[in-house]
Write a protein that holds these residues in place. Structure first.
Motif, mmCIF file in Angstrom:
data_model
loop_
_atom_site.group_PDB
_atom_site.id
_atom_site.type_symbol
_atom_site.label_atom_id
_atom_site.label_comp_id
_atom_site.label_asym_id
_atom_site.label_seq_id
_atom_site.Cartn_x
_atom_site.Cartn_y
_atom_site.Cartn_z
ATOM 1 N N VAL A 83 0.861 -1.187 0.000
ATOM 2 C CA VAL A 83 0.000 0.000 0.000
ATOM 3 C C VAL A 83 0.897 1.236 0.000
ATOM 4 O O VAL A 83 2.083 1.151 0.269
ATOM 5 C CB VAL A 83 -0.936 0.049 1.245
ATOM 6 N N GLU A 84 0.300 2.375 -0.272
ATOM 7 C CA GLU A 84 1.054 3.619 -0.163
ATOM 8 C C GLU A 84 1.261 3.937 1.309
ATOM 9 O O GLU A 84 0.327 3.833 2.108
ATOM 10 C CB GLU A 84 0.294 4.752 -0.847
ATOM 11 N N GLN A 85 2.472 4.300 1.688
ATOM 12 C CA GLN A 85 2.780 4.609 3.084
ATOM 13 C C GLN A 85 1.894 5.755 3.555
ATOM 14 O O GLN A 85 1.768 6.773 2.893
ATOM 15 C CB GLN A 85 4.255 4.982 3.207
ATOM 16 N N ASP A 86 1.253 5.551 4.726
ATOM 17 C CA ASP A 86 0.334 6.552 5.263
ATOM 18 C C ASP A 86 0.280 6.387 6.781
ATOM 19 O O ASP A 86 -0.398 5.492 7.295
ATOM 20 C CB ASP A 86 -1.059 6.371 4.647
ATOM 21 N N PHE A 87 0.998 7.249 7.488
ATOM 22 C CA PHE A 87 1.095 7.117 8.943
ATOM 23 C C PHE A 87 -0.217 7.431 9.652
ATOM 24 O O PHE A 87 -0.512 6.860 10.695
ATOM 25 C CB PHE A 87 2.235 7.982 9.482
ATOM 26 N N GLN A 88 -1.010 8.323 9.077
ATOM 27 C CA GLN A 88 -2.303 8.645 9.682
ATOM 28 C C GLN A 88 -3.233 7.422 9.638
ATOM 29 O O GLN A 88 -3.875 7.090 10.628
ATOM 30 C CB GLN A 88 -2.946 9.832 8.982
ATOM 31 N N LYS A 89 -3.276 6.739 8.511
ATOM 32 C CA LYS A 89 -4.086 5.520 8.420
ATOM 33 C C LYS A 89 -3.543 4.440 9.340
ATOM 34 O O LYS A 89 -4.304 3.694 9.958
ATOM 35 C CB LYS A 89 -4.148 5.007 6.976
ATOM 36 N N ALA A 90 -2.210 4.350 9.429
ATOM 37 C CA ALA A 90 -1.595 3.360 10.318
ATOM 38 C C ALA A 90 -2.050 3.596 11.751
ATOM 39 O O ALA A 90 -2.467 2.660 12.447
ATOM 40 C CB ALA A 90 -0.077 3.434 10.225
#
Length: 141
Positions: A83-90
């Motif tokens: 997936v595209e890296q996304d710290f908020q979703k993480a």
């Protein structure tokens, strides 16, 4: 399901099969490749395809409320694997897993607060709160 709990469903494979077919049929530019290079390209494409299928499968399971799948999805968003890296979703997936009782998620949040990493500033009180919750939920570390 395999040992990681990933289901190789016909639905997922069927949906992505046309993409896989396109990925494996992209040759190197004329004069730049060889059979070995094209075979390596196909192998790399297969690995990327598998990571994408696994990421979608974990995310599907996470949306159904499975804490382990929520944590796997969070880790994929942290690392950008499949997936595209996304710290908020993480962070959202880690919080959701913690809400479902995942001690691993609670421990991760506690460590984020303890170290001032991830989405949180250092906060000793919040760290103790989350690490205590993790311990109560089953963490031994």
């Amino acid at each position: 399901a395999d040992e990681d709990g990933v289901t190789n469903s016909t639905h997922v494979h069927g949906r992505l099969r046309h993409e896989w077919d396109k990925w494996t049929k992209v040759p190197f530019p004329e004069g730049k490749g060889s059979e070995e290079a094209n075979a390596m390209h196909r192998n790399i494409s297969q690995m990327l395809f598998n990571k994408t299928v696994q990421a979608e499968t974990w995310t599907d399971r996470a949306t159904k409320g499975e804490p382990k799948a929520m944590m796997q999805t969070a880790l994929r968003y942290i690392t950008g694997i499949g997936v595209e890296q996304d710290f908020q979703k993480a962070e959202q997936w880690v919080r959701a897993a913690a809400d479902k009782g995942s001690f691993q998620a609670m421990q991760m949040i506690g460590e984020w607060y303890l170290n001032g990493t991830g989405p949180y500033r250092a906060d000793a009180e919040a760290a103790v709160h989350w690490l205590d919750k993790a311990a109560d939920a089953g963490s031994t570390s």
